[in-house]
Design an enzyme around this catalytic site. Structure first.
Site, PDB file in Angstrom:
ATOM      1  N   ALA A 152      -9.812 -32.594  35.061  1.00 15.47           N
ATOM      2  CA  ALA A 152     -10.554 -31.708  35.355  1.00 15.47           C
ATOM      3  C   ALA A 152     -11.334 -30.686  34.544  1.00 15.47           C
ATOM      4  CB  ALA A 152      -9.348 -30.417  35.984  1.00 15.47           C
ATOM      5  N   ASN A 153     -11.686 -30.999  32.942  1.00 11.41           N
ATOM      6  CA  ASN A 153     -12.322 -30.290  32.574  1.00 11.41           C
ATOM      7  C   ASN A 153     -13.869 -30.476  32.190  1.00 11.41           C
ATOM      8  OD1 ASN A 153     -11.624 -32.623  30.962  1.00 11.41           O
ATOM      9  ND2 ASN A 153     -13.623 -32.061  29.963  1.00 11.41           N
ATOM     10  N   THR A 154     -14.530 -31.403  33.038  1.00 10.78           N
ATOM     11  CA  THR A 154     -15.798 -31.552  34.540  1.00 10.78           C
ATOM     12  C   THR A 154     -16.069 -32.402  35.298  1.00 10.78           C
ATOM     13  OG1 THR A 154     -18.471 -32.213  32.225  1.00 10.78           O
ATOM     14  CG2 THR A 154     -15.769 -33.625  32.321  1.00 10.78           C
ATOM     15  N   SER A 167     -15.428 -44.947  44.663  1.00 10.73           N
ATOM     16  CA  SER A 167     -16.343 -44.573  44.515  1.00 10.73           C
ATOM     17  C   SER A 167     -16.990 -45.951  45.216  1.00 10.73           C
ATOM     18  CB  SER A 167     -16.506 -45.508  43.005  1.00 10.73           C
ATOM     19  OG  SER A 167     -18.210 -45.620  43.163  1.00 10.73           O
ATOM     20  N   TYR A 172     -15.018 -51.120  36.306  1.00 12.08           N
ATOM     21  CA  TYR A 172     -15.449 -50.192  36.628  1.00 12.08           C
ATOM     22  C   TYR A 172     -14.993 -50.439  38.092  1.00 12.08           C
ATOM     23  CZ  TYR A 172     -16.578 -45.323  38.498  1.00 12.08           C
ATOM     24  OH  TYR A 172     -17.184 -44.746  39.456  1.00 12.08           O
TER      25      TYR A 172
HETATM   26  N1  LIG Z   1     -19.937 -38.971  38.958  1.00 14.57           N
HETATM   27  C1  LIG Z   1     -20.845 -40.061  39.855  1.00 14.57           C
HETATM   28  O1  LIG Z   1     -21.894 -40.147  40.022  1.00 14.57           O
HETATM   29  C2  LIG Z   1     -19.604 -40.688  40.509  1.00 14.57           C
HETATM   30  C3  LIG Z   1     -18.431 -40.150  40.242  1.00 14.57           C
HETATM   31  N2  LIG Z   1     -16.836 -41.300  41.017  1.00 14.57           N
HETATM   32  C4  LIG Z   1     -15.679 -40.765  39.310  1.00 14.57           C
HETATM   33  O2  LIG Z   1     -15.668 -39.767  40.254  1.00 14.57           O
HETATM   34  C5  LIG Z   1     -14.459 -39.371  39.742  1.00 14.57           C
HETATM   35  C6  LIG Z   1     -14.946 -37.723  38.661  1.00 14.57           C
HETATM   36  O3  LIG Z   1     -16.080 -38.050  37.698  1.00 14.57           O
HETATM   37  P1  LIG Z   1     -17.076 -37.720  36.771  1.00 14.57           P
HETATM   38  O4  LIG Z   1     -16.741 -36.379  36.743  1.00 14.57           O
HETATM   39  O5  LIG Z   1     -18.341 -38.243  37.694  1.00 14.57           O
HETATM   40  O6  LIG Z   1     -17.091 -38.206  35.659  1.00 14.57           O
HETATM   41  P2  LIG Z   1     -17.155 -37.590  34.292  1.00 14.57           P
HETATM   42  O7  LIG Z   1     -17.257 -38.185  33.026  1.00 14.57           O
HETATM   43  O8  LIG Z   1     -17.809 -35.952  34.498  1.00 14.57           O
HETATM   44  O9  LIG Z   1     -15.372 -36.597  34.490  1.00 14.57           O
HETATM   45  C7  LIG Z   1     -14.278 -37.494  34.051  1.00 14.57           C
HETATM   46  C8  LIG Z   1     -12.818 -36.847  33.837  1.00 14.57           C
HETATM   47  O10 LIG Z   1     -11.986 -38.050  33.215  1.00 14.57           O
HETATM   48  C9  LIG Z   1     -11.399 -37.598  31.966  1.00 14.57           C
HETATM   49  N3  LIG Z   1     -11.127 -38.791  31.924  1.00 14.57           N
HETATM   50  C10 LIG Z   1     -11.025 -39.801  30.774  1.00 14.57           C
HETATM   51  N4  LIG Z   1     -10.340 -40.579  30.401  1.00 14.57           N
HETATM   52  C11 LIG Z   1      -9.238 -39.868  30.978  1.00 14.57           C
HETATM   53  C12 LIG Z   1      -8.394 -40.795  30.530  1.00 14.57           C
HETATM   54  N5  LIG Z   1      -7.821 -41.561  29.529  1.00 14.57           N
HETATM   55  N6  LIG Z   1      -6.812 -39.728  29.940  1.00 14.57           N
HETATM   56  C13 LIG Z   1      -6.797 -38.529  30.771  1.00 14.57           C
HETATM   57  N7  LIG Z   1      -8.570 -37.810  31.596  1.00 14.57           N
HETATM   58  C14 LIG Z   1      -9.366 -39.068  30.728  1.00 14.57           C
HETATM   59  C15 LIG Z   1     -12.654 -37.270  31.960  1.00 14.57           C
HETATM   60  O11 LIG Z   1     -11.932 -36.371  30.887  1.00 14.57           O
HETATM   61  P3  LIG Z   1     -13.327 -36.369  28.979  1.00 14.57           P
HETATM   62  O12 LIG Z   1     -14.046 -35.304  28.997  1.00 14.57           O
HETATM   63  O13 LIG Z   1     -11.852 -35.423  27.486  1.00 14.57           O
HETATM   64  O14 LIG Z   1     -13.376 -37.626  28.855  1.00 14.57           O
HETATM   65  C16 LIG Z   1     -13.013 -36.231  32.299  1.00 14.57           C
HETATM   66  O15 LIG Z   1     -12.579 -34.981  32.697  1.00 14.57           O
HETATM   67  C17 LIG Z   1     -14.222 -40.450  38.117  1.00 14.57           C
HETATM   68  O16 LIG Z   1     -13.153 -40.906  39.173  1.00 14.57           O
HETATM   69  C18 LIG Z   1     -15.344 -41.699  39.438  1.00 14.57           C
HETATM   70  O17 LIG Z   1     -14.909 -43.118  38.754  1.00 14.57           O
HETATM   71  C19 LIG Z   1     -17.122 -42.047  41.948  1.00 14.57           C
HETATM   72  C20 LIG Z   1     -18.539 -42.306  42.164  1.00 14.57           C
HETATM   73  C21 LIG Z   1     -19.716 -41.333  41.125  1.00 14.57           C
HETATM   74  C1  LIG Z   2     -30.604 -46.337  42.051  1.00 15.23           C
HETATM   75  C2  LIG Z   2     -30.236 -45.306  43.389  1.00 15.23           C
HETATM   76  C3  LIG Z   2     -30.226 -43.962  43.471  1.00 15.23           C
HETATM   77  C4  LIG Z   2     -29.288 -43.337  41.833  1.00 15.23           C
HETATM   78  C5  LIG Z   2     -27.979 -43.861  42.092  1.00 15.23           C
HETATM   79  C6  LIG Z   2     -27.299 -43.805  40.730  1.00 15.23           C
HETATM   80  C7  LIG Z   2     -28.083 -42.827  39.306  1.00 15.23           C
HETATM   81  C8  LIG Z   2     -25.880 -43.626  40.773  1.00 15.23           C
HETATM   82  C9  LIG Z   2     -24.917 -43.420  40.323  1.00 15.23           C
HETATM   83  C10 LIG Z   2     -23.492 -43.803  40.487  1.00 15.23           C
HETATM   84  C11 LIG Z   2     -22.525 -43.906  39.358  1.00 15.23           C
HETATM   85  C12 LIG Z   2     -22.083 -43.576  38.301  1.00 15.23           C
HETATM   86  C13 LIG Z   2     -21.329 -44.078  40.370  1.00 15.23           C
HETATM   87  C14 LIG Z   2     -20.217 -44.393  39.912  1.00 15.23           C
HETATM   88  O1  LIG Z   2     -19.187 -45.088  40.404  1.00 15.23           O
HETATM   89  C15 LIG Z   2     -29.925 -42.953  44.149  1.00 15.23           C
HETATM   90  C16 LIG Z   2     -30.633 -41.664  43.297  1.00 15.23           C
HETATM   91  C17 LIG Z   2     -28.997 -43.559  45.085  1.00 15.23           C
HETATM   92  C18 LIG Z   2     -31.255 -43.600  45.433  1.00 15.23           C
HETATM   93  C19 LIG Z   2     -32.106 -44.949  45.662  1.00 15.23           C
HETATM   94  C20 LIG Z   2     -32.187 -45.645  43.521  1.00 15.23           C
END
Ligand SMILES: NC(=O)C1=CN([C@@H]2O[C@H](COP(=O)(O)OP(=O)(O)OC[C@H]3O[C@@H](n4cnc5c(N)ncnc54)[C@H](OP(=O)(O)O)[C@@H]3O)[C@@H](O)[C@H]2O)C=CC1
Ligand SMILES: CC1=C(/C=C/C(C)=C/C=C/C(C)=C/C=O)C(C)(C)CCC1
Length: 297
Positions: free
Chosen positions: A28-30, A156, A181
């Site tokens: 929850a820190n980011t 995801s 992943y």
């Molecule tokens: N961003 C995206 O486009 C997508 C995200 N998701 C999912 O959303 C969720 C949140 O991701 P998002 O906010 O994007 O990513 P961030 O990297 O911004 O946040 C991830 C968080 O998980 C924490 N974390 C990582 N490793 C550990 C650990 N070992 N123990 C405890 N905490 C940990 C991080 O802590 P720290 O800051 O200390 O590293 C951070 O707080 C994830 O489950 C991700 O798979 C799914 C699809 C797309």
């Molecule tokens: C390529 C591409 C895109 C970018 C996708 C990205 C950057 C996705 C990141 C996904 C993550 C981080 C998933 C974690 O589970 C859009 C904008 C959808 C538009 C279509 C083409």
């Protein structure tokens, strides 16, 4: 901002308030976790920010307290890559709190170079799946006592490329960081479905979520993904938009009948054939219990 607003489908419109409710948000820190925690705090819940870096967590807790006016935002150490730490976190939480109404298993890592957790699990499977699996197990009684309660697992759309290779669960025979992943995100959905099946009638319901493609620190291990995020910056969701589906599943009244389903943009969404495979879900459950030293029932 206009493009982003148009593309950011799915807004949690629930007006539910949460005074007296207790929630845990991991990671929850980011990113998405921070925004999810902020909204739960805004609605009056006591929110535990479960973070591996307590200092980062404290800064965010103060920010959330200032923005929401809710002082009941607490930080606790939780490193999901270390089962000892998960056990210590739950031990203290169970001693401290009478209730737990909302558990948001949000923390995640993506595309790390091959590495292992303190317990020797491959990092993606260890943190994203096994860490949350253990955490949920240890909190299950508290969730039952607090029913109606909910568990949200942030997965995801990447799960579509995932497979559960039981003979290579720790990536020792072959490893690809992107696929690792996806496998772990598939495990999140299988866990949700099996948990829902096992918890029928208990008052606990559970949902898996795809938050959308969100600007966050998740891409930290991949320069390619960082480049893609930069290129498509205006087409991605903000973390606040990315939090909407988790919030929808945590807050929406009457969602209990949809326990076990996968949500995206605040709607039920299709999952891959693998993710619907009950045999794989049951086997993954048993193997996970085995790896974590939990009784297989
Ligand atoms: N961003 C995206 O486009 C997508 C995200 N998701 C999912 O959303 C969720 C949140 O991701 P998002 O906010 O994007 O990513 P961030 O990297 O911004 O946040 C991830 C968080 O998980 C924490 N974390 C990582 N490793 C550990 C650990 N070992 N123990 C405890 N905490 C940990 C991080 O802590 P720290 O800051 O200390 O590293 C951070 O707080 C994830 O489950 C991700 O798979 C799914 C699809 C797309
Ligand atoms: C390529 C591409 C895109 C970018 C996708 C990205 C950057 C996705 C990141 C996904 C993550 C981080 C998933 C974690 O589970 C859009 C904008 C959808 C538009 C279509 C083409």
């Amino acid at each position: 901002p206009q493009i982003r607003k148009m593309l950011a489908f799915g807004v949690c419109t629930s007006t539910v308030q949460l005074p007296g409710k207790v929630a845990i948000v991991t990671g929850a820190n980011t990113g998405i976790g921070k925004e999810t925690a902020k909204e739960l705090a805004r609605r009056g819940a006591r929110v535990y920010l479960a973070c591996r870096d307590v200092q980062k967590g404290e800064l965010v807790a103060r920010e959330i307290q200032a923005v929401t006016g809710n002082q009941q935002v607490l930080v606790r150490k939780l490193d999901l890559a270390d089962t000892k730490c998960i056990r210590a976190f739950t031990k203290d939480f169970l001693a401290e709190e009478k209730h737990l109404h909302i558990l948001i298993n949000n923390a995640g890592v993506m595309m790390c170079p091959y590495s292992k957790t303190a317990d020797g699990f491959e990092m993606h499977m260890g943190v994203n799946h096994l860490g949350h699996f253990l955490l949920t197990h240890l909190l299950l009684e508290k969730l039952k006592e607090s029913a109606p309660s909910r568990v949200i697992n942030v997965s995801s759309f990447g799960h579509h490329l995932g497979r559960i290779h039981f003979h290579n669960l720790q990536g020792e025979k072959f490893y690809h960081s992107g696929l690792a992943y996806c496998h772990s995100k598939l495990a999140n959905i299988l866990f949700t479905r099996e948990l829902a099946r096992r918890l029928q009638g208990s008052g606990i319901t559970t949902y898996s979520v795809h938050p959308g493609s969100v600007i966050s620190e998740l891409t930290r291990h991949s320069s390619f993904m960082r480049f893609m995020s930069w290129l498509f910056y205006y087409f991605l969701k903000t973390p606040q938009q990315g939090a909407q589906t988790s919030l929808y599943c945590a807050l929406t009244e009457g969602l209990e009948v949809l326990s076990g389903n996968h949500f995206s943009d605040c709607r039920v969404t299709w999952v891959s054939a693998q993710a619907r495979n009950e045999t794989v879900a049951r086997r993954l459950w048993d193997v996970s219990c085995d790896l974590l030293g939990l009784p297989v029932d």
